[in-house]
Design a protein around this motif. Structure first.
Motif, PDB file in Angstrom:
ATOM      1  N   ASN A   1       0.719  -1.076   0.135  1.00  0.00           N
ATOM      2  CA  ASN A   1      -0.146   0.048  -0.239  1.00  0.00           C
ATOM      3  C   ASN A   1       0.788   1.201  -0.023  1.00  0.00           C
ATOM      4  OD1 ASN A   1      -2.904  -1.030   0.038  1.00  0.00           O
ATOM      5  ND2 ASN A   1      -2.062  -2.026   2.000  1.00  0.00           N
ATOM      6  N   LEU A   2       2.084   1.161  -0.175  1.00  0.00           N
ATOM      7  CA  LEU A   2       2.927   2.530  -0.301  1.00  0.00           C
ATOM      8  C   LEU A   2       3.336   2.600  -1.619  1.00  0.00           C
ATOM      9  CD1 LEU A   2       5.593   1.974   2.546  1.00  0.00           C
ATOM     10  CD2 LEU A   2       3.594   3.680   2.502  1.00  0.00           C
ATOM     11  N   ASP A   3       3.318   3.923  -1.939  1.00  0.00           N
ATOM     12  CA  ASP A   3       3.696   4.187  -3.586  1.00  0.00           C
ATOM     13  C   ASP A   3       4.654   5.378  -3.362  1.00  0.00           C
ATOM     14  OD1 ASP A   3       1.620   2.653  -5.102  1.00  0.00           O
ATOM     15  OD2 ASP A   3       0.312   3.981  -4.058  1.00  0.00           O
ATOM     16  N   LEU A   4       5.472   5.683  -4.421  1.00  0.00           N
ATOM     17  CA  LEU A   4       6.171   6.661  -4.630  1.00  0.00           C
ATOM     18  C   LEU A   4       5.521   8.066  -4.613  1.00  0.00           C
ATOM     19  CD1 LEU A   4       8.570   5.555  -7.732  1.00  0.00           C
ATOM     20  CD2 LEU A   4       8.934   5.335  -5.098  1.00  0.00           C
ATOM     21  N   GLY A   5       6.089   9.090  -3.812  1.00  0.00           N
ATOM     22  CA  GLY A   5       5.314  10.130  -3.652  1.00  0.00           C
ATOM     23  C   GLY A   5       4.579  10.199  -2.300  1.00  0.00           C
ATOM     24  N   ASP A   6       4.144   9.265  -1.704  1.00  0.00           N
ATOM     25  CA  ASP A   6       3.571   9.014  -0.524  1.00  0.00           C
ATOM     26  C   ASP A   6       4.304   9.859   0.733  1.00  0.00           C
ATOM     27  OD1 ASP A   6       1.457   7.925  -1.491  1.00  0.00           O
ATOM     28  OD2 ASP A   6       1.799   5.845  -0.784  1.00  0.00           O
ATOM     29  N   ILE A   7       3.616  10.610   1.475  1.00  0.00           N
ATOM     30  CA  ILE A   7       4.225  11.027   2.536  1.00  0.00           C
ATOM     31  C   ILE A   7       3.688  10.590   3.820  1.00  0.00           C
ATOM     32  CG2 ILE A   7       4.479  13.537   3.978  1.00  0.00           C
ATOM     33  CD1 ILE A   7       3.669  15.063   1.248  1.00  0.00           C
ATOM     34  N   VAL A   8       5.126  10.030   4.686  1.00  0.00           N
ATOM     35  CA  VAL A   8       4.774   9.336   5.732  1.00  0.00           C
ATOM     36  C   VAL A   8       5.575   9.766   6.871  1.00  0.00           C
ATOM     37  CG1 VAL A   8       4.347   7.157   4.450  1.00  0.00           C
ATOM     38  CG2 VAL A   8       6.734   7.658   5.047  1.00  0.00           C
ATOM     39  N   GLY A   9       5.365   9.471   8.341  1.00  0.00           N
ATOM     40  CA  GLY A   9       5.927   9.730   9.259  1.00  0.00           C
ATOM     41  C   GLY A   9       6.513   8.390   9.942  1.00  0.00           C
ATOM     42  N   VAL A  10       7.840   8.110  10.073  1.00  0.00           N
ATOM     43  CA  VAL A  10       8.143   6.824  10.722  1.00  0.00           C
ATOM     44  C   VAL A  10       8.869   7.082  11.925  1.00  0.00           C
ATOM     45  CG1 VAL A  10       8.634   6.061   8.433  1.00  0.00           C
ATOM     46  CG2 VAL A  10      10.365   7.375   9.515  1.00  0.00           C
ATOM     47  N   GLU A  11       8.732   5.993  12.841  1.00  0.00           N
ATOM     48  CA  GLU A  11       9.550   6.036  14.022  1.00  0.00           C
ATOM     49  C   GLU A  11      10.381   4.690  14.121  1.00  0.00           C
ATOM     50  OE1 GLU A  11       8.213   5.664  18.658  1.00  0.00           O
ATOM     51  OE2 GLU A  11       6.749   6.024  17.077  1.00  0.00           O
ATOM     52  N   GLY A  12      11.626   4.978  14.569  1.00  0.00           N
ATOM     53  CA  GLY A  12      12.599   3.699  14.490  1.00  0.00           C
ATOM     54  C   GLY A  12      13.817   4.106  15.000  1.00  0.00           C
ATOM     55  N   ILE A  13      14.726   2.924  14.791  1.00  0.00           N
ATOM     56  CA  ILE A  13      16.143   3.030  15.315  1.00  0.00           C
ATOM     57  C   ILE A  13      16.914   3.273  14.498  1.00  0.00           C
ATOM     58  CG2 ILE A  13      17.667   1.635  16.767  1.00  0.00           C
ATOM     59  CD1 ILE A  13      15.591   2.029  18.196  1.00  0.00           C
ATOM     60  N   LEU A  14      17.872   4.450  14.595  1.00  0.00           N
ATOM     61  CA  LEU A  14      18.906   4.765  13.644  1.00  0.00           C
ATOM     62  C   LEU A  14      20.159   3.916  13.853  1.00  0.00           C
ATOM     63  CD1 LEU A  14      19.676   7.386  11.765  1.00  0.00           C
ATOM     64  CD2 LEU A  14      20.847   8.174  13.695  1.00  0.00           C
ATOM     65  N   PHE A  15      20.730   3.381  12.744  1.00  0.00           N
ATOM     66  CA  PHE A  15      21.904   2.580  12.560  1.00  0.00           C
ATOM     67  C   PHE A  15      22.632   3.044  11.315  1.00  0.00           C
ATOM     68  CE2 PHE A  15      18.916   0.030  10.232  1.00  0.00           C
ATOM     69  CZ  PHE A  15      19.662  -0.720   9.157  1.00  0.00           C
ATOM     70  N   THR A  16      23.748   2.596  11.283  1.00  0.00           N
ATOM     71  CA  THR A  16      24.717   2.714  10.025  1.00  0.00           C
ATOM     72  C   THR A  16      24.979   1.390   9.329  1.00  0.00           C
ATOM     73  OG1 THR A  16      25.726   4.473  11.409  1.00  0.00           O
ATOM     74  CG2 THR A  16      26.753   3.509   9.279  1.00  0.00           C
ATOM     75  N   THR A  17      24.778   1.501   7.891  1.00  0.00           N
ATOM     76  CA  THR A  17      24.846  -0.042   7.317  1.00  0.00           C
ATOM     77  C   THR A  17      26.280  -0.193   7.303  1.00  0.00           C
ATOM     78  OG1 THR A  17      24.898   1.066   5.296  1.00  0.00           O
ATOM     79  CG2 THR A  17      22.764   0.522   6.077  1.00  0.00           C
TER      80      THR A  17
END
Length: 144
Positions: free
Chosen positions: A91-107
């Motif tokens: 249900n996500l498409d390019l152009g959608d505006i979203v708010g996310v919550e999560g954990i920051l990490f470095t790949t």
């Protein structure tokens, strides 16, 4: 069925989950540039922006999120999101505006990434984004 009808159907699916298609607010902690500049990994953060790129690889999806300050990568993992992973993927498409919550990490490649634990649709993009390489040629469309 055209793009707009398909995306409207996806908006209705979001409304079933969120109870409202266009929420009133989302408390953003950091913009994308501030999030990328944070020195420590493992910090729980909230950002918002527009989905500009999606790459799904089995049970892992990478999304590029863009706001006025820059871009940051999101990682959606099926083992963390469980049944929501399939919902987001569908249900996500390019152009959608979203708010996310999560954990920051470095790949491993040194890219600052947010491991998404929760996502909220802030605005559904009902029309496809303009073509990347040719842009908007029609002046009427460009000025809108």
């Amino acid at each position: 069925m055209n793009y707009q009808e398909i995306r409207l159907n996806k908006l209705r699916e979001w409304e079933k989950i969120q109870k409202v298609g266009y929420p009133d607010s989302f408390d953003v902690q950091y913009n994308t540039q501030q999030a990328r500049d944070l020195p420590e990994d493992g910090k729980k953060i909230k950002v918002a922006g527009r989905i500009m790129l999606m790459r799904v690889m089995g049970k892992l999806a990478f999304i590029q999120l863009k706001d006025f300050h820059g871009k940051i990568q999101l990682a959606l993992k099926a083992n963390i999101l469980e049944e929501r992973f399939a919902f987001f993927e569908k249900n996500l498409d390019l152009g959608d505006i979203v708010g996310v919550e999560g954990i920051l990490f470095t790949t491993n490649k040194g890219e600052k990434t947010i491991e998404v634990h929760n996502m909220k649709l802030l605005s559904k993009c009902l029309h496809p984004l303009p073509e990347k390489w040719h842009g908007l040629v029609d002046d009427e469309q460009r000025f809108r």
